[in-house]
Design a protein around this motif. Structure first.
Motif: not given
Length: 471
Positions: A386-394, A415-419, A424-431
């Motif tokens: 998720l940190d890698k995805i957040k970096e690419k988003v930033a 908290d993770g990535v909510r798009v 609609g929406f999609g969410l991916a977050r680390p437990s």
């Protein structure tokens, strides 16, 4: 027993009996927590336990640890977690205890147990929980000799709720506690409010012989659904193992998930607190924000985790907060802690004024959505992904582009990535508790859900080509 780092979780301490947790570890936790109390000038701690078989010996170890560092212990005995929280908000025998520990395994399997903690009126989490471990390793304990006393808190807790919550008519309800500790109290509470109550699995039994006490999973609600179809009960309430979460089932068997329950609570609370902020976690339906705005409130999305939401509620002064998992926090007319029993009472109060309570519940805005999907990972990997995805988003934001999720309207990374998409929406977050990535999808159509999932799949495979997607 050797102290295991694995028991110190994000929001609480939790382990497996005789593998990572026993009375000797409980004593160390008591010494550490009590020493942290002494540092902030606190000397009285309320403690309680749920119905698990390991509860009495862990209670003995914990109490020994607290007493040895000069903390007085008020033993509440077998109680629901909210009753320990309640005990940190009232005076008991002339003492105002602002700290408390509940020994509970919540919804975990029977061989688990753990500790939920309030330190100086605040739920502790994250670094504060790790600090307890570090204190044990360093043996930085206070010294002293505390006193132990016992107190029956339920009569006061019951009187406080019955004095506040008023039903406009008698409602026939079915209550399923899954043999969790809530079974000792739920029937008495709802009868005192004027309900006719049929109890399912309300005998407290730490082996959970009927079904698991976790209303977040549909298989645990089947007995309640069956009861409502075959009786004249109007609504079903289900509680988790320590009764801090609520599940709701209608007469026709529809499950009203907590994010939809929050719509009713928000409307009610905003009637007394116009313009107030209402907090909800990243897993909740996008319909909730719309509903809050229409009711004259200000929606605030926040991180998942009962301790994190509780802290945000305290920080903002919001009158209400809720999580998809079923933790609901009322500051309006209550104390701001999560309490499944009180939440059930507030729900019945609202519904008792409705002509057809099931029509009201089933008429709440709904959407096509997936259950919580779990992507298994190696230990620590969910955060890396998720940190890698957040970096690419930033990176994309700084360049004014959005190549990762091209059809999206906005991306939230608290908290993770909510798009968010138009449909609609999609969410991916680390437990924070297990090595999984939690995913959830919602949309106006099944086609839209599949399109959003395909976009997420492409992103994850682009980061790590061998990830096992849960769809």
């Amino acid at each position: 027993m050797e102290l295991s780092a694995s028991i110190f979780k994000a929001y609480d301490i939790r382990g497996v009996i005789d593998k990572t947790l026993d009375p000797s570890i409980a004593k160390l936790i008591g010494q550490s927590f009590g020493s942290a109390m002494r540092e902030i000038g606190e000397t009285v701690c309320v403690v309680g336990r749920d119905g698990r078989l390991s509860g009495p010996t862990l209670m003995a170890g914990l109490t020994e640890g607290l007493l040895s560092v000069g903390v007085d212990v008020i033993d509440l005995g077998v109680v629901a977690t909210p009753m320990v929280y309640f005990g940190t908000n009232i005076k008991i025998n002339g003492h105002q205890a602002k700290s408390g520990i509940m020994i509970t395994g919540s919804h975990n399997p029977p061989d688990y147990n753990g500790f939920k903690m309030v330190l100086g009126s605040s739920a502790i989490y994250g670094e504060q929980i790790q600090a307890l471990r570090e204190r044990i390793i360093a043996k930085q304990f206070a010294t002293g000799s505390g006193k132990r006393s016992e107190y029956d808190i339920f009569p006061e807790y019951l009187a406080r709720i019955v004095g506040d919550v008023k039903l406009q008519r008698k409602i026939k309800i079915a209550v399923d506690c899954g043999n969790g500790v809530g079974g000792a109290f739920a029937g008495k509470l709802f009868r005192a409010l004027g309900c006719e109550v049929e109890e399912l699995f309300c005998e407290v039994d730490g082996t959970f012989p009927n079904h698991h006490p976790d209303p977040a999973h549909l298989e645990n609600l089947q007995d309640l659904i069956k009861n409502l179809k075959n009786t004249d009960n109007e609504i079903g309430l289900a509680f988790d193992g320590d009764a801090d979460r609520l599940g709701v089932v209608t007469k026709s068997g529809e499950v009203i998930f907590p994010d939809r329950q929050m719509m009713l609570f928000a409307k009610d609370v905003l009637g007394r607190n116009p313009g107030a902020q209402i907090i909800y976690d990243v897993k909740c339906t996008r319909n909730l924000a719309t509903y809050i705005k229409q009711a004259g409130g200000e929606p605030l999305m926040w991180k998942t985790g009962h301790s994190l939401v509780k802290a945000k509620l305290k920080e903002t002064g919001a009158p209400l907060a809720g999580e998809m998992s079923g933790h609901i926090f009322f500051k309006d007319r209550w104390y701001g802690f999560d309490d499944g029993l009180y939440t059930g009472a507030r729900l019945l109060e609202i519904l008792s004024g409705e002509k057809d309570l099931n029509a009201t519940l089933e008429g709440l805005p709904n959407a096509i959505c997936t259950p919580e999907l779990q992507m298994p990972c190696a230990e620590g990997e969910p955060f890396v992904l998720l940190d890698k995805i957040k970096e690419k988003v930033a990176e994309g934001k700084s360049l004014g582009t959005n190549t990762l999720f091209p059809s999206s309207e906005s991306i939230n990374t608290i908290d993770g990535v909510r798009v968010e998409y138009a449909d609609g929406f999609g969410l991916a977050r680390p437990s924070n508790t297990t090595p999984i990535v939690v995913m959830r999808f919602e949309a106006d159509s099944q086609t839209a859900i599949e399109r959003i999932q395909a976009e997420f799949k492409q992103v994850f495979l682009g980061i790590k080509s061998d990830v096992k997607m849960p769809f």
